[in-house]
Design an enzyme around this catalytic site. Sequence first.
Site, PDB file in Angstrom:
ATOM      1  N   SER A 153      42.125 -10.741  16.736  1.00  0.00           N
ATOM      2  CA  SER A 153      41.962 -10.218  18.218  1.00  0.00           C
ATOM      3  C   SER A 153      42.008  -8.690  18.453  1.00  0.00           C
ATOM      4  CB  SER A 153      42.973 -11.019  19.093  1.00  0.00           C
ATOM      5  OG  SER A 153      42.415 -10.953  20.580  1.00  0.00           O
ATOM      6  N   ASP A 186      35.005 -19.458  20.284  1.00  0.00           N
ATOM      7  CA  ASP A 186      36.247 -18.801  20.539  1.00  0.00           C
ATOM      8  C   ASP A 186      36.097 -17.993  22.162  1.00  0.00           C
ATOM      9  OD1 ASP A 186      38.156 -16.560  20.995  1.00  0.00           O
ATOM     10  OD2 ASP A 186      38.149 -16.202  18.834  1.00  0.00           O
ATOM     11  N   HIS A 238      40.688 -19.665  19.423  1.00  0.00           N
ATOM     12  CA  HIS A 238      40.664 -18.189  19.453  1.00  0.00           C
ATOM     13  C   HIS A 238      41.277 -17.932  17.767  1.00  0.00           C
ATOM     14  CE1 HIS A 238      40.847 -14.285  20.477  1.00  0.00           C
ATOM     15  NE2 HIS A 238      42.403 -14.140  20.473  1.00  0.00           N
TER      16      HIS A 238
END
Length: 514
Positions: free
Chosen positions: A227, A453, A483
């Site tokens: 991320s 996602d 995610h």
Amino acid sequence: MPSPARLRAAALTATALLLASALAGCGEDAGDEDLTRQKLDWEDCPAPSSSQGGGNAPSPLPDGDRWQCATMKAPRDWADPKGDTIGIALIRAEASGDPSRRIGSLVFNFGGPGVSGVSTLPAFGEDYTTLRTRYDLVSFDPRGVGRSAGVKCKNDQQLDAYFQQDSTPDDAAERATLLDNTEAFNAACEEHSEEMLPHVRTTDAARDMDLMREVLGDTKLHYFGISYGTELGGVYAHLFPKNVGRAVFDAVVDPTQTPEQGALGQARGFQLALDNFAQDCTSRAEDCPVGDTPKDVKDRIAALLERLETKPIPGVFPRVLTQSAATNGIAQALYSKDFWEYLTEGLEQAYDGDGRILMLLSDSMNGRSANGEYSNIAAANAAINCSDDKPRYSADYVEGKVPEFRAASPLFGDFLAWSMVSCADWAVPGAADRPEVGAAGSAPILVVGNTGDPATPYEGARRMATALGKGVGVELTYRGQGHGAYGSKNKCVQAAVDGYLLRGKVPASGTVCS
């Protein structure tokens, strides 16, 4: 307040734990010390501090080895490398395999920005058992986070009130209250952390990682970014392309977008995840307890949120579940398909007047532990984002954008649009519209995008691969939910990632895993 637009990743472990049941000093002068030659004093890890999320000291690894912690000195101001230093908190698990086959250290960043790597890596340690055969697994609290000169803003009681506020104003009075609360939060950050606020940019953290590489004894930085960790990795590759070893970016931040574009993309991403949740629930053989059709599921959620705006329900005593907390909790559950069952149960209970599960999910997003203490994720998240992002969006500007956001997501649009005011009066100017990630001359970087996602929409992976440069970005697609991709335990994804990190085998760009 932090929201999915600002929190580019969430520490999912905290959610599971909630539902299942002294900061490193600033101000030391480096003088003539060569920080690249410092020796780390590795010791058994203490229990995480409250700023790291609290809890117990990490349990031994499955083979009985223990997690080790140390503190690395880094310049507080990289423009003055001989000036005052701060401590960067590190954690490692030494490689378990044949020492003659050890590659080096594999450094992890789990995102946020604001997530403590020191408390997160042990929670996911078993997921990286195969990688540990040839690497020391290493993570850290980036500067401004946890024990690494962590930024402070509001106290726990003030944060309880702050996260209960109405974050989607409907009239002038509600708008004024939101802006006043945001200004007060930002002022508290400046009051308590004035010396650190100018020095928590992603470029500063990237320079810390290159120092870390040298101190750990590695000629190349082998890296696994998740991320926001992909943005940090991209910035590192831009600054130090010749020092990049084997690197993987998973759940990829789109480096071509402004904060506004990123927030709008997340509105679409969370809406897609909600659509997928509703479709999954209603397609099962047994009845879906929160709706008869996908549209019915979403209509009932919208009706719940509308009621909560004026009539909150009991949450985690003595707090009540507000509209903002419920929206935040729903978003948190959409970060992982593993949490869809919690979302179903939380919605079912909320329809019966019990908001506890949705509030626990929201607490996880905000870094609140069961004892009422907060980590500093909200403070660090604001400090890093507002220092990185140059645009400052006024309330009038945001109000004009709400219809566009609402069209992208009837449920999350207002929430994500209004999150853009969070940096409006930040004490430190933002650095740039977008991060610089071009990395000509770098070793290949494997960029893994997940089509489902919500927080880092899939399109960002291709744009990151392109922005890194020809011959550098190698794109891998996972057709899944949640995610990130490696943590899904999809065998195709894990084989590709492990093959690169362990054997240097670069998969063909454009590979698709289902």
